[in-house]
Write an enzyme that holds these catalytic residues in place. Structure first.
Site, PDB file in Angstrom:
ATOM      1  N   GLU A 153       0.818  -1.206   0.000  1.00 41.55           N
ATOM      2  CA  GLU A 153       0.000   0.000   0.000  1.00 41.55           C
ATOM      3  C   GLU A 153       0.858   1.264   0.000  1.00 41.55           C
ATOM      4  OE1 GLU A 153      -3.021  -2.891   1.802  1.00 41.55           O
ATOM      5  OE2 GLU A 153      -1.068  -2.284   2.545  1.00 41.55           O
ATOM      6  N   THR A 154       0.296   2.295  -0.597  1.00 37.14           N
ATOM      7  CA  THR A 154       0.844   3.642  -0.580  1.00 37.14           C
ATOM      8  C   THR A 154      -0.289   4.576  -0.184  1.00 37.14           C
ATOM      9  OG1 THR A 154       2.454   3.155  -2.328  1.00 37.14           O
ATOM     10  CG2 THR A 154       1.888   5.469  -1.988  1.00 37.14           C
TER      11      THR A 154
END
Length: 280
Positions: free
Chosen positions: A47-48
């Site tokens: 995830e970002t």
């Protein structure tokens, strides 16, 4: 091209490189959806996140969460990692708790020393897994008859379903056929045996996300939140326990679960590995 503050944070660990990495872009309000998605693909992390000004006046900040393939309404390690980055960059909560705004609404976060914890959100889907899907998963996971004690949906925004297995060794020995798991988010867990495994944790968890940048997630807050609601609701775990995750990947993730009244809190420590600016 904008220059933005950027942090890469290791979540659910007090030591760098031992937890689950998260890329956090701060003051990202001017970025387009396409630019956010492109950067998330480029990082190739599970995830970002992108920190934005809140829309809801009750929130301290707003976050958008991207995997390499889609945007998520909620995820656990991005919640704690983003909060850590926000606080480290000078964020000041309006109240005693920190209130995060995201796709599922408002999420409460508390601080205790070096540890952050989020209140487990309600499940969007729960209940038993369909028999046909369960048998498919048993075969794809390479599990024998009777290895799966029970299976339930524990989806709080990321699509999780969880398999309760007989023992920790079985969890650690899994080598699933990822091609056959495409489109599914599968968590597996089993209790630690005090004699064989020690007492540092009470459960071992693994999380498989076939088709994403990383087919196995090192340490997973949203999955552990869903599993905690199952275990605590069924009386299968004490009100406070620790989860070990990431062992097979060479990590030492530790997720702290605590039930306080009707609330379940999912916590852990976080440490910043990279702090700088980003050209986007």
């Amino acid at each position: 091209m904008s220059r933005l503050q950027f942090k890469q944070v290791d979540v659910f660990s007090k030591q760098t490189l031992m937890g689950n990495p998260l890329a956090v872009v701060l003051h990202a309000d001017e970025l387009s959806d396409a630019r956010m998605a492109a950067f998330a693909r480029w990082t190739n992390l599970s995830e970002t996140t992108f920190l934005l000004e809140p829309v809801d006046p009750r929130a301290d900040y707003r976050v958008r969460i991207f995997t390499t393939v889609q945007e998520l309404p909620f995820a656990g390690h991005p919640t704690l990692g983003t909060c850590h980055a926000w606080l480290e960059s000078g964020g000041q909560p309006k109240g005693e708790e920190i209130i995060q705004e995201c796709g599922i609404g408002l999420v409460r976060i508390r601080r205790r020393g070096n540890q952050l914890a989020f209140k487990a959100p309600p499940l969007l889907r729960s209940g038993p897994v369909e028999a046909v899907l369960l048998e498919r998963l048993r075969v794809v996971m390479g599990l024998g008859e009777g290895a799966i004690i029970e299976a339930r949906w524990v989806d709080n925004g990321a699509g999780w379903l969880a398999l309760r297995l007989t023992d920790r060794a079985t969890v650690l020995g899994l080598a699933p056929d990822y091609a056959q798991l495409a489109g599914l988010a599968i968590g597996v867990f089993a209790p630690w045996d005090v004699v064989q495994d020690g007492d540092e944790a009470q459960f071992e968890v693994r999380a498989f996300i076939a088709g994403d940048g990383m087919p196995e997630d090192p340490v997973t807050g949203s999955l552990n939140a869903g599993i905690a609601q199952w275990l605590l609701g069924a009386g299968l775990a004490p009100d406070s326990y620790i989860v070990s995750q990431g062992t097979v990947m060479g990590r030492q993730g530790r997720v702290h679960v605590e039930r306080v009244g009707d609330d379940i809190w999912i916590g852990g420590e976080a440490v910043t590995c990279i702090d700088g600016t980003l050209a986007l």
